[in-house]
Design an enzyme around this catalytic site. Structure first.
Site, PDB file in Angstrom:
ATOM      1  N   GLN A  66       0.641  -1.347  -0.246  1.00 32.36           N
ATOM      2  CA  GLN A  66      -0.125  -0.288   0.030  1.00 32.36           C
ATOM      3  C   GLN A  66       0.718   0.899  -0.302  1.00 32.36           C
ATOM      4  O   GLN A  66       0.480   2.279   0.399  1.00 32.36           O
ATOM      5  CB  GLN A  66      -0.926  -0.407   1.047  1.00 32.36           C
ATOM      6  CG  GLN A  66      -1.886  -1.040   0.891  1.00 32.36           C
ATOM      7  CD  GLN A  66      -2.798  -1.195   2.398  1.00 32.36           C
ATOM      8  OE1 GLN A  66      -2.725  -0.454   3.473  1.00 32.36           O
ATOM      9  NE2 GLN A  66      -3.548  -2.515   2.571  1.00 32.36           N
ATOM     10  N   CYS A  67       2.117   1.678  -0.342  1.00 29.40           N
ATOM     11  CA  CYS A  67       2.599   2.628  -0.468  1.00 29.40           C
ATOM     12  C   CYS A  67       2.625   3.063  -1.991  1.00 29.40           C
ATOM     13  O   CYS A  67       2.162   2.814  -2.310  1.00 29.40           O
ATOM     14  CB  CYS A  67       4.359   1.953  -0.798  1.00 29.40           C
ATOM     15  SG  CYS A  67       6.047   2.533  -0.214  1.00 29.40           S
ATOM     16  N   GLY A  68       3.016   4.507  -1.744  1.00 32.37           N
ATOM     17  CA  GLY A  68       3.095   5.221  -3.156  1.00 32.37           C
ATOM     18  C   GLY A  68       4.245   4.667  -4.030  1.00 32.37           C
ATOM     19  O   GLY A  68       3.813   4.475  -5.533  1.00 32.37           O
ATOM     20  N   LEU A  69       4.905   4.272  -3.612  1.00 32.66           N
ATOM     21  CA  LEU A  69       5.900   3.232  -4.795  1.00 32.66           C
ATOM     22  C   LEU A  69       5.145   1.526  -4.925  1.00 32.66           C
ATOM     23  O   LEU A  69       6.657   1.535  -6.349  1.00 32.66           O
ATOM     24  CB  LEU A  69       7.758   3.165  -3.998  1.00 32.66           C
ATOM     25  CG  LEU A  69       7.689   4.399  -3.544  1.00 32.66           C
ATOM     26  CD1 LEU A  69       9.469   4.585  -2.301  1.00 32.66           C
ATOM     27  CD2 LEU A  69       8.060   5.379  -4.423  1.00 32.66           C
ATOM     28  N   THR A  70       4.227   1.483  -4.901  1.00 31.48           N
ATOM     29  CA  THR A  70       4.447  -0.438  -4.490  1.00 31.48           C
ATOM     30  C   THR A  70       4.165  -0.538  -5.759  1.00 31.48           C
ATOM     31  O   THR A  70       5.103  -1.194  -6.703  1.00 31.48           O
ATOM     32  CB  THR A  70       3.179  -0.486  -3.878  1.00 31.48           C
ATOM     33  OG1 THR A  70       3.928  -0.199  -2.584  1.00 31.48           O
ATOM     34  CG2 THR A  70       2.592  -1.745  -4.570  1.00 31.48           C
TER      35      THR A  70
END
Length: 190
Positions: A66-70
């Site tokens: 759930q990370c913006g980098l995922t």
């Protein structure tokens, strides 16, 4: 406790050297000689020795769903694996971690569902801690050998370690370095 267990196991005949090395590395990760001195639990719960990855250039990365980098990181890790796993023997070891803004809250089943939707083919491991008192021994070793710019701790999701064919961490890359940017570092090792 672990040193006592190691002494006990050492006395028992037939115990593999790899298992003994894993116990010693767990007791004192900084004294390990390579990632092959460690074991880790796969996402399905099987404990494996990392000497399974001998003679392979490897990327070890902490991941979160759930990370913006995922989105970009999973996409590019998949692309690297598709391009280099068969041809060059690249292996990618992904360790889910919920220590950064609770961006990996799911259990193993939920993580498996997520990565199957992303068509992940590389190796997924059980959720671990990469910082603090419960840090997985492998990650203590990685941070010891390849310290960070502002300290040895892991700062965020998707910190990547490049491991040579002898199991030695040779480079560390932060979350803002995309997986495809690792190609020059990998090419030096093939």
């Amino acid at each position: 406790m672990l040193s006592h267990l190691y002494r006990h196991i050492h006395k028992v005949s037939g115990v593999s050297c790899g298992f003994r090395r894993s116990l010693m590395a767990a007791a004192n990760p900084e004294s390990a000689s390579s990632i092959y001195d460690f074991s880790a639990k796969t996402i399905s719960g099987e404990e494996i020795s990392l000497d399974k990855y001998k003679d392979h250039v490897t990327i070890i990365v902490n991941v979160a769903s759930q990370c913006g980098l995922t989105e970009n990181h999973y996409k590019e890790l998949n692309e690297l694996y598709d391009q280099y796993a068969e041809e060059k023997g690249l292996r990618i070891l992904a360790f889910p971690c919920n220590q950064f803004a609770r961006q990996e809250p799911g259990d193993s089943a939920e993580i498996c569902t997520f990565v199957s939707k992303k068509n992940v083919k590389f190796d997924m491991f059980d959720k671990i801690d990469v910082n603090g008192s419960k840090t997985h021994p492998l990650w203590k070793y990685l941070k010891h050998v390849q310290g960070g710019t502002l300290g040895n701790f892991i700062k965020w999701n998707f910190t990547k370690f490049v491991i040579d064919k002898n199991g030695h961490p040779v480079e560390r890359f932060g979350p803002n370095t995309t997986p495809k940017a690792l190609v020059p570092a990998l090419e030096k090792l093939w």
